[in-house]
Design a protein around this motif. Structure first.
Motif, PDB file in Angstrom:
ATOM      1  N   LEU A  13      -6.375   6.429   6.512  1.00  0.00           N
ATOM      2  CA  LEU A  13      -7.273   5.839   5.513  1.00  0.00           C
ATOM      3  C   LEU A  13      -6.598   5.810   4.150  1.00  0.00           C
ATOM      4  O   LEU A  13      -6.602   4.783   3.458  1.00  0.00           O
ATOM      5  CB  LEU A  13      -8.570   6.655   5.456  1.00  0.00           C
ATOM      6  N   ALA A  14      -5.987   6.901   3.756  1.00  0.00           N
ATOM      7  CA  ALA A  14      -5.301   6.987   2.468  1.00  0.00           C
ATOM      8  C   ALA A  14      -4.115   6.027   2.414  1.00  0.00           C
ATOM      9  O   ALA A  14      -3.873   5.392   1.384  1.00  0.00           O
ATOM     10  CB  ALA A  14      -4.828   8.412   2.213  1.00  0.00           C
ATOM     11  N   ARG A  15      -3.387   5.883   3.521  1.00  0.00           N
ATOM     12  CA  ARG A  15      -2.253   4.959   3.559  1.00  0.00           C
ATOM     13  C   ARG A  15      -2.720   3.529   3.281  1.00  0.00           C
ATOM     14  O   ARG A  15      -2.121   2.808   2.489  1.00  0.00           O
ATOM     15  CB  ARG A  15      -1.528   5.025   4.906  1.00  0.00           C
ATOM     16  N   ARG A  16      -3.821   3.144   3.929  1.00  0.00           N
ATOM     17  CA  ARG A  16      -4.347   1.787   3.704  1.00  0.00           C
ATOM     18  C   ARG A  16      -4.728   1.589   2.240  1.00  0.00           C
ATOM     19  O   ARG A  16      -4.435   0.545   1.646  1.00  0.00           O
ATOM     20  CB  ARG A  16      -5.561   1.529   4.599  1.00  0.00           C
ATOM     21  N   LEU A  17      -5.378   2.594   1.660  1.00  0.00           N
ATOM     22  CA  LEU A  17      -5.779   2.486   0.258  1.00  0.00           C
ATOM     23  C   LEU A  17      -4.571   2.462  -0.672  1.00  0.00           C
ATOM     24  O   LEU A  17      -4.554   1.707  -1.645  1.00  0.00           O
ATOM     25  CB  LEU A  17      -6.722   3.627  -0.121  1.00  0.00           C
ATOM     26  N   GLU A  18      -3.573   3.269  -0.391  1.00  0.00           N
ATOM     27  CA  GLU A  18      -2.376   3.293  -1.234  1.00  0.00           C
ATOM     28  C   GLU A  18      -1.609   1.976  -1.158  1.00  0.00           C
ATOM     29  O   GLU A  18      -1.106   1.495  -2.165  1.00  0.00           O
ATOM     30  CB  GLU A  18      -1.483   4.463  -0.845  1.00  0.00           C
ATOM     31  N   GLU A  19      -1.519   1.412   0.030  1.00  0.00           N
ATOM     32  CA  GLU A  19      -0.809   0.140   0.182  1.00  0.00           C
ATOM     33  C   GLU A  19      -1.607  -1.021  -0.395  1.00  0.00           C
ATOM     34  O   GLU A  19      -1.035  -2.050  -0.750  1.00  0.00           O
ATOM     35  CB  GLU A  19      -0.484  -0.108   1.654  1.00  0.00           C
ATOM     36  N   ASP A  20      -2.930  -0.868  -0.444  1.00  0.00           N
ATOM     37  CA  ASP A  20      -3.823  -1.879  -1.022  1.00  0.00           C
ATOM     38  C   ASP A  20      -3.512  -3.266  -0.462  1.00  0.00           C
ATOM     39  O   ASP A  20      -3.450  -4.249  -1.187  1.00  0.00           O
ATOM     40  CB  ASP A  20      -3.722  -1.871  -2.548  1.00  0.00           C
ATOM     41  N   ALA A  37     -10.106  -9.019  -2.334  1.00  0.00           N
ATOM     42  CA  ALA A  37     -10.241  -7.963  -3.350  1.00  0.00           C
ATOM     43  C   ALA A  37     -11.298  -6.933  -2.967  1.00  0.00           C
ATOM     44  O   ALA A  37     -11.219  -5.779  -3.361  1.00  0.00           O
ATOM     45  CB  ALA A  37     -10.588  -8.584  -4.691  1.00  0.00           C
ATOM     46  N   PHE A  38     -12.285  -7.336  -2.181  1.00  0.00           N
ATOM     47  CA  PHE A  38     -13.380  -6.434  -1.846  1.00  0.00           C
ATOM     48  C   PHE A  38     -13.239  -5.783  -0.473  1.00  0.00           C
ATOM     49  O   PHE A  38     -14.018  -4.903  -0.124  1.00  0.00           O
ATOM     50  CB  PHE A  38     -14.714  -7.179  -1.916  1.00  0.00           C
ATOM     51  N   ALA A  39     -12.250  -6.175   0.295  1.00  0.00           N
ATOM     52  CA  ALA A  39     -12.105  -5.651   1.657  1.00  0.00           C
ATOM     53  C   ALA A  39     -11.815  -4.159   1.677  1.00  0.00           C
ATOM     54  O   ALA A  39     -12.240  -3.455   2.590  1.00  0.00           O
ATOM     55  CB  ALA A  39     -11.017  -6.417   2.402  1.00  0.00           C
ATOM     56  N   GLY A  40     -11.108  -3.653   0.687  1.00  0.00           N
ATOM     57  CA  GLY A  40     -10.795  -2.232   0.638  1.00  0.00           C
ATOM     58  C   GLY A  40     -11.944  -1.372   0.154  1.00  0.00           C
ATOM     59  O   GLY A  40     -11.878  -0.136   0.227  1.00  0.00           O
TER      60      GLY A  40
END
Length: 70
Positions: free
Chosen positions: A22-29, A34-37
């Protein structure tokens, strides 16, 4: 996934591997819009509240830094 759809069972099912992903996805953005994350952000925020020991290494992804819009 909005905040209302996050269940206690989902939060309890998370482990170190799941939160790291989950954190990896957020860090890679790297989300398609724009709202998918936003769903991932709400999930991490819920984990930080309900499972702080698990989310502690990633709390920087939840914190909002102040910024000047001008």
């Amino acid at each position: 996934m909005g905040p209302a759809s996050i269940t206690h069972e989902q939060l309890e099912a998370f482990d170190e591997v799941g939160i790291a992903e989950l954190a990896r996805r957020l860090e890679e953005d790297d989300y398609p819009t724009a709202f998918a994350g936003l769903g991932d952000w709400h999930l991490l925020r819920a984990l930080a509240i309900h499972r702080p020991e698990l989310a502690r290494p990633y709390v920087h992804l939840v914190d909002q830094e102040p910024f000047d819009e001008e």
